[in-house]
Design an enzyme around this catalytic site. Structure first.
Site, PDB file in Angstrom:
ATOM      1  N   LYS A  53       0.839  -1.206   0.000  1.00 54.10           N
ATOM      2  CA  LYS A  53       0.000   0.000   0.000  1.00 54.10           C
ATOM      3  C   LYS A  53       0.870   1.252   0.000  1.00 54.10           C
ATOM      4  CE  LYS A  53      -3.852  -2.494   1.921  1.00 54.10           C
ATOM      5  NZ  LYS A  53      -4.573  -3.022   3.081  1.00 54.10           N
ATOM      6  N   GLN A  97      -5.142  -1.774   9.195  1.00 52.30           N
ATOM      7  CA  GLN A  97      -4.989  -3.101   8.606  1.00 52.30           C
ATOM      8  C   GLN A  97      -5.602  -4.166   9.523  1.00 52.30           C
ATOM      9  OE1 GLN A  97      -3.754  -3.631   5.537  1.00 52.30           O
ATOM     10  NE2 GLN A  97      -4.015  -5.832   5.689  1.00 52.30           N
ATOM     11  N   ASP A 120     -11.687   2.168   3.248  1.00 50.60           N
ATOM     12  CA  ASP A 120     -12.024   0.739   3.108  1.00 50.60           C
ATOM     13  C   ASP A 120     -13.528   0.547   2.868  1.00 50.60           C
ATOM     14  OD1 ASP A 120      -9.855  -1.093   3.392  1.00 50.60           O
ATOM     15  OD2 ASP A 120      -9.689  -0.611   5.526  1.00 50.60           O
TER      16      ASP A 120
HETATM   17  N1  GUN Z   1      -6.830  -7.082   5.602  1.00 50.57           N
HETATM   18  C1  GUN Z   1      -6.993  -7.829   4.486  1.00 50.57           C
HETATM   19  N2  GUN Z   1      -7.630  -7.117   3.521  1.00 50.57           N
HETATM   20  C2  GUN Z   1      -7.858  -5.895   4.050  1.00 50.57           C
HETATM   21  C3  GUN Z   1      -8.478  -4.710   3.543  1.00 50.57           C
HETATM   22  O1  GUN Z   1      -8.962  -4.641   2.407  1.00 50.57           O
HETATM   23  N3  GUN Z   1      -8.506  -3.653   4.400  1.00 50.57           N
HETATM   24  C4  GUN Z   1      -8.008  -3.704   5.653  1.00 50.57           C
HETATM   25  N4  GUN Z   1      -8.110  -2.615   6.420  1.00 50.57           N
HETATM   26  N5  GUN Z   1      -7.437  -4.783   6.156  1.00 50.57           N
HETATM   27  C5  GUN Z   1      -7.358  -5.873   5.352  1.00 50.57           C
END
Ligand code: GUN
Length: 285
Positions: A53, A97, A120
């Site tokens: 990211k 996350q 998200d």
């Molecule tokens: N963990 C796995 N996929 C995601 C996601 O799309 N967003 C977040 N915040 N955590 C994750």
């Protein structure tokens, strides 16, 4: 034999669009775009995702702010950080996350993120907006899947769409997005009876159940578009999806590979959501 949907190429196109618009905002309006990424603990998979990211932020011209917290961080400390980020004008999007350590209530953390910065689209307000079709942010993975389907030139209107999986993050919002595009949508899950028969009726099949090679070629209608959201690690260390690729590609018209299908789209759509957040906060959109 199916055509392979190249998620890397489609995601590169999305990121290029975001980069172009970000540069224009900076040059014409002096606006910078910032994403805060919070990671708690030492989960190796989460570390890889967070690094990806950060790299994507750099590639599209965003500022990224990483907050790497100890496994022992308390819920109160994490909520305090979220509140600080909610008020920080440099931060347009906040991503915590998941999964979080067991002693932290994920729902409480998601609910604390300002819906305007919830890139998200996990906050109940944003989930509700998706239900009524009035959203600012779409959850990244389902939005990426829609973009991949679009890239095949398939018109969803009137098609039989089957989603396997009912998670809040993928299955449920995926079904809503397909419905908004006038698909006739069926949601299947681990307790569904006659799964094979239902899958055989699918013109568009999206699989997000989290079980390696769960869908096999004999469950796929000739000419179907097959999207594999799964990401499973086998005992030999290899990655594989929820769809058994070799048998499925003989039946499908289009199919996503794993890796290189849906995975890269999730991060590209996160970049798009962060740009949308920045524009909305600046009153531009
Ligand atoms: N963990 C796995 N996929 C995601 C996601 O799309 N967003 C977040 N915040 N955590 C994750």
């Amino acid at each position: 034999m199916a055509q392979i949907i190249d998620g890397k190429a489609v995601s590169a196109a999305v990121k290029a669009e975001v980069a172009e618009e970000t540069a224009k905002l900076r040059d014409e309006k002096g606006l910078k775009v910032g994403l805060a990424v919070v990671i708690v603990g030492n989960d190796p998979a989460s570390r890889v995702y967070v690094n990806n990211k950060k790299k994507a932020c750099e590639a599209v011209g965003f500022q990224s702010y990483e907050y790497a917290l100890e496994e022992s961080t308390t819920q109160e400390q994490l909520l305090d950080l979220v509140n600080v980020l909610n008020r920080d004008d440099r931060v347009n999007g906040i991503l915590v996350q998941l999964p979080l350590p067991k002693h932290i209530d994920e729902k409480a953390v998601i609910n604390a993120i300002s819906p305007d910065k919830d890139v998200d689209a996990f906050h109940p307000i944003n989930v509700g907006k998706i239900m009524i079709g009035e959203y600012s942010f779409l959850p990244c993975t389902p939005a990426g899947v829609m973009r991949l389907i679009e890239s095949t030139g398939t018109d969803i209107t009137g098609k039989q769409c089957v989603v396997i999986g009912r998670s809040n993050i993928v299955g449920k919002p995926q079904a809503m997005l397909l419905l908004q595009k006038n698909g006739t949508v069926t949601i299947c899950h681990s307790k569904t009876k006659n799964l094979k028969e239902i899958c055989l009726g699918a013109d568009i099949l999206v699989v997000a159940i989290g079980r390696a090679n769960f869908v096999t070629g004999d469950m796929i209608k000739e000419g179907a578009v097959v999207i594999d959201v799964g990401m499973n690690r086998l005992e030999n260390g290899k990655l594989c999806g929820d769809v058994e690729f070799e048998s499925a590609e003989k039946k499908a018209s289009f199919i996503t590979p794993v890796p290189g299908g849906v995975g890269p789209m999730t991060i590209a759509m996160l970049m798009k959501n962060t740009l949308t957040a920045a524009k909305q906060q600046a009153g531009i959109e």
